[in-house]
Design a protein around this motif. Structure first.
Motif, PDB file in Angstrom:
ATOM      1  N   THR A  20       4.646  10.539   4.854  1.00  0.00           N
ATOM      2  CA  THR A  20       6.060  10.869   5.075  1.00  0.00           C
ATOM      3  C   THR A  20       6.963   9.790   4.478  1.00  0.00           C
ATOM      4  O   THR A  20       7.966  10.096   3.809  1.00  0.00           O
ATOM      5  CB  THR A  20       6.347  11.025   6.578  1.00  0.00           C
ATOM      6  N   LEU A  21       6.623   8.534   4.702  1.00  0.00           N
ATOM      7  CA  LEU A  21       7.418   7.445   4.133  1.00  0.00           C
ATOM      8  C   LEU A  21       7.344   7.440   2.603  1.00  0.00           C
ATOM      9  O   LEU A  21       8.333   7.144   1.924  1.00  0.00           O
ATOM     10  CB  LEU A  21       6.950   6.101   4.687  1.00  0.00           C
ATOM     11  N   ALA A  22       6.170   7.759   2.064  1.00  0.00           N
ATOM     12  CA  ALA A  22       6.032   7.838   0.606  1.00  0.00           C
ATOM     13  C   ALA A  22       6.909   8.952   0.036  1.00  0.00           C
ATOM     14  O   ALA A  22       7.476   8.820  -1.061  1.00  0.00           O
ATOM     15  CB  ALA A  22       4.576   8.064   0.224  1.00  0.00           C
ATOM     16  N   LEU A  23       7.028  10.045   0.771  1.00  0.00           N
ATOM     17  CA  LEU A  23       7.901  11.145   0.340  1.00  0.00           C
ATOM     18  C   LEU A  23       9.352  10.677   0.258  1.00  0.00           C
ATOM     19  O   LEU A  23      10.074  10.980  -0.693  1.00  0.00           O
ATOM     20  CB  LEU A  23       7.771  12.311   1.319  1.00  0.00           C
ATOM     21  N   LEU A  24       9.769   9.902   1.260  1.00  0.00           N
ATOM     22  CA  LEU A  24      11.134   9.385   1.274  1.00  0.00           C
ATOM     23  C   LEU A  24      11.347   8.311   0.207  1.00  0.00           C
ATOM     24  O   LEU A  24      12.425   8.219  -0.386  1.00  0.00           O
ATOM     25  CB  LEU A  24      11.454   8.806   2.661  1.00  0.00           C
ATOM     26  N   LEU A  25      10.314   7.529  -0.042  1.00  0.00           N
ATOM     27  CA  LEU A  25      10.425   6.433  -1.005  1.00  0.00           C
ATOM     28  C   LEU A  25      10.701   6.948  -2.415  1.00  0.00           C
ATOM     29  O   LEU A  25      11.327   6.252  -3.233  1.00  0.00           O
ATOM     30  CB  LEU A  25       9.135   5.597  -0.992  1.00  0.00           C
ATOM     31  N   ALA A  26      10.251   8.144  -2.714  1.00  0.00           N
ATOM     32  CA  ALA A  26      10.445   8.707  -4.053  1.00  0.00           C
ATOM     33  C   ALA A  26      11.751   9.475  -4.207  1.00  0.00           C
ATOM     34  O   ALA A  26      12.072   9.938  -5.304  1.00  0.00           O
ATOM     35  CB  ALA A  26       9.277   9.635  -4.391  1.00  0.00           C
ATOM     36  N   LEU A  27      12.506   9.611  -3.128  1.00  0.00           N
ATOM     37  CA  LEU A  27      13.758  10.369  -3.192  1.00  0.00           C
ATOM     38  C   LEU A  27      14.729   9.873  -4.282  1.00  0.00           C
ATOM     39  O   LEU A  27      15.372  10.685  -4.962  1.00  0.00           O
ATOM     40  CB  LEU A  27      14.466  10.358  -1.839  1.00  0.00           C
ATOM     41  N   LEU A  77       0.822  -1.208   0.000  1.00  0.00           N
ATOM     42  CA  LEU A  77       0.000   0.000   0.000  1.00  0.00           C
ATOM     43  C   LEU A  77       0.855   1.255   0.000  1.00  0.00           C
ATOM     44  O   LEU A  77       0.516   2.248  -0.661  1.00  0.00           O
ATOM     45  CB  LEU A  77      -0.941  -0.013   1.215  1.00  0.00           C
ATOM     46  N   LEU A  78       1.961   1.227   0.736  1.00  0.00           N
ATOM     47  CA  LEU A  78       2.877   2.363   0.735  1.00  0.00           C
ATOM     48  C   LEU A  78       3.437   2.596  -0.672  1.00  0.00           C
ATOM     49  O   LEU A  78       3.508   3.733  -1.158  1.00  0.00           O
ATOM     50  CB  LEU A  78       4.015   2.117   1.718  1.00  0.00           C
ATOM     51  N   GLY A  79       3.826   1.509  -1.337  1.00  0.00           N
ATOM     52  CA  GLY A  79       4.288   1.620  -2.711  1.00  0.00           C
ATOM     53  C   GLY A  79       3.211   2.154  -3.631  1.00  0.00           C
ATOM     54  O   GLY A  79       3.490   2.905  -4.568  1.00  0.00           O
ATOM     55  N   GLY A  80       1.949   1.791  -3.355  1.00  0.00           N
ATOM     56  CA  GLY A  80       0.842   2.302  -4.154  1.00  0.00           C
ATOM     57  C   GLY A  80       0.680   3.801  -4.014  1.00  0.00           C
ATOM     58  O   GLY A  80       0.424   4.515  -4.991  1.00  0.00           O
TER      59      GLY A  80
END
Length: 515
Positions: free
Chosen positions: A383-390, A130-133
């Protein structure tokens, strides 16, 4: 289908009662979330997450190089049929256990032993899926905004500028889910009509406006292989991932089960109807695209940064392309809202059972008069999604890797409870919505499909393999499993499976609410 009858300490219990709350109490929880969703709203959130307009337009480039129009049309039809088996199996389980945790809770209840292991694994896979989504969807919104900017002002946004746009979109989605629940519910409903009318606009425009279309032989039977691999079967397996990515996230209906009225019926119906809606509408939309691919421009369209945008531009000119890109961008934007809703509810539920770090903080809900919203979970997910796209700032493989986390995480988390339900056989106690004697057979076929499709996602997609086109799906899966395993082995872990936090007095009160 035939009918067969079959709280967290320190938090305020919602004020309204009824059969839904009583069933939730039987499953071990007080209701602390705001139960305000109708059956249509429950269907709408899953339909919004799959976002058929966005799914087809955003991922069409993969099958254009791996399988061509033939694979797109017949692959969509075939994948949709197999995913329908998956959603039917999940819907049957959801009717029996309408809780926000969905797959991880189901795994705990369906396992004969080691339920905490199966549920913990399913929960972490679902969380990262879901986070990846969330990340993949908002990255897709950003790429289409970039395409619009390029068309309108003939300017290409830098990776840093795209990341700022991504952060802004993510912030809007976070605020809507954390602070404006009524608006969020309304947008889920609007999204369905946006998908219907937007798809109709794209289909009608692509069939009527262009002066030149591909003939039926090209649009329905042309096979294209630009992957570098020689096996047609292998290439087809890669191309089918185009449809598999779209058909993800329908467990959102289950994650909002504690917020849905008449959940034991509304949740399974919402899931199944959302997949059927996406399947049928997506097939028509895919055919509209294949007939709009002109053979002598096909290679340039397949190689474009956003293939759908190039097809629109070639067939409709700048003005028409911009209008249809706005339709697609809007669909993906709505999809992002629904993704954050589902991910935050899963995070809340998983933390409610002590399965995540900082569980006490994450399981807290905000609001009064029954309007509980897991705001802390919303902020964490975004917040984690923001970091995941870094990594997208310096590597072009970031988006495919995030998509891999999304699809593999979700489908493996779907497969665990379905396989456990299959192992139970006749010992499975269904809810009012069930598949009857066909249930085990459908669950078996669904399990096989999940195993096959997830294996395909791990395969290299182009040849020769370089650092720029390497399929990072195995790496992403390994990282997820390492995190889950590390937390599982941690001495601070307090997760022993789904808890029962209902006292005898609370259970009696819940039974009185039914009476």
């Amino acid at each position: 289908m035939r009918s067969k009858t079959g709280a967290v300490p320190g938090q305020r219990r919602a004020t309204t009662g009824g059969a839904d709350d009583a069933r939730l109490a039987e499953l071990g929880y007080n209701r602390v979330l705001w139960r305000r969703m109708s059956g249509f709203a429950n269907f709408a959130i899953s339909a919004s997450i799959m976002a058929v307009v966005a799914g087809v337009a955003n991922s069409i480039q993969l099958p254009m190089n791996a399988g061509g129009p033939r694979l797109m049309v017949f692959g969509w039809a075939g994948v949709g049929a197999m995913v329908m088996l998956v959603v039917l199996s999940m819907a049957e389980i959801a009717s029996a256990y309408p809780v926000a945790g969905a797959g991880y809770y189901w795994a705990d209840k369906l396992a004969r032993k080691h339920g905490n292991f199966y549920s913990g694994l399913a929960g972490w896979l679902n969380f990262f899926g879901l986070l990846g989504g969330v990340a993949a969807t908002d990255m897709a919104v950003t790429s289409f905004i970039g395409a619009l900017v390029a068309l309108q002002w003939n300017d290409t946004l830098t990776p840093a500028q795209l990341y700022v746009v991504y952060a802004a979109v993510l912030a809007i989605h976070a605020w809507l889910n954390a602070c404006a629940p009524r608006t969020t519910d309304l947008l889920h409903k609007i999204s369905v009509w946006w998908l219907v009318l937007g798809s109709a606009a794209i289909i009608v425009t692509l069939f009527t406006v262009p002066h030149q279309h591909a003939n039926a032989t090209f649009a329905l039977t042309r096979f294209v292989n630009s992957t570098g691999f020689h096996s047609g079967l292998y290439v087809s397996a890669i191309g089918l991932l185009f449809a598999a990515w779209t058909f993800t996230g329908f467990d959102a209906s289950a994650h909002t089960g504690e917020e849905t009225e008449n959940a034991q019926w509304s949740v399974p119906r919402g899931m199944v109807r959302a997949v059927a809606f996406t399947w049928i509408l997506g097939l028509i939309l895919t055919i509209a695209f294949t007939f709009s691919m002109i053979p002598d421009r096909y290679a340039s369209e397949a190689a474009a940064p956003v293939a759908a945008a190039q097809i629109f531009l070639d067939q409709l000119g700048p003005t028409g392309a911009k209008l249809l890109l706005l339709v697609v961008t809007g669909a993906i934007f709505f999809c992002g809202i629904a993704n954050v809703t589902a991910a935050s509810r899963q995070t809340f539920a998983f933390s409610r059972d002590g399965a995540m770090p900082f569980s006490t903080w994450l399981r807290t809900v905000k609001g009064a008069d029954g309007k509980g919203i897991p705001r802390n979970a919303v902020w964490l997910v975004c917040t984690l999604a923001l970091l995941l796209a870094l990594p997208s700032l310096w590597n072009s493989w970031a988006f495919p890797a995030v998509v891999s986390i999304n699809v593999i995480g979700l489908f493996t988390s779907y497969g665990i409870p379905i396989a456990l339900r299959l192992r139970l056989g006749r010992d499975f106690t269904p809810g009012p919505w069930n598949l009857g004697r066909k249930g085990p057979w459908i669950a078996g076929a669904a399990t096989v499909w999940i195993a096959a499709s997830c294996t395909a996602f791990l395969l290299p997609q182009t040849r020769p393999i370089t650092i720029h086109n390497f399929n990072y799906a195995p790496v992403a899966l390994a990282v997820v499993l390492l995190i889950a395993g590390g937390w599982w082995a941690s001495p601070s872990r307090k997760y022993d499976g789904a808890r029962n936090e209902i006292t005898a007095r609370q259970m009696a009160k819940a039974m009185e609410d039914i009476a």
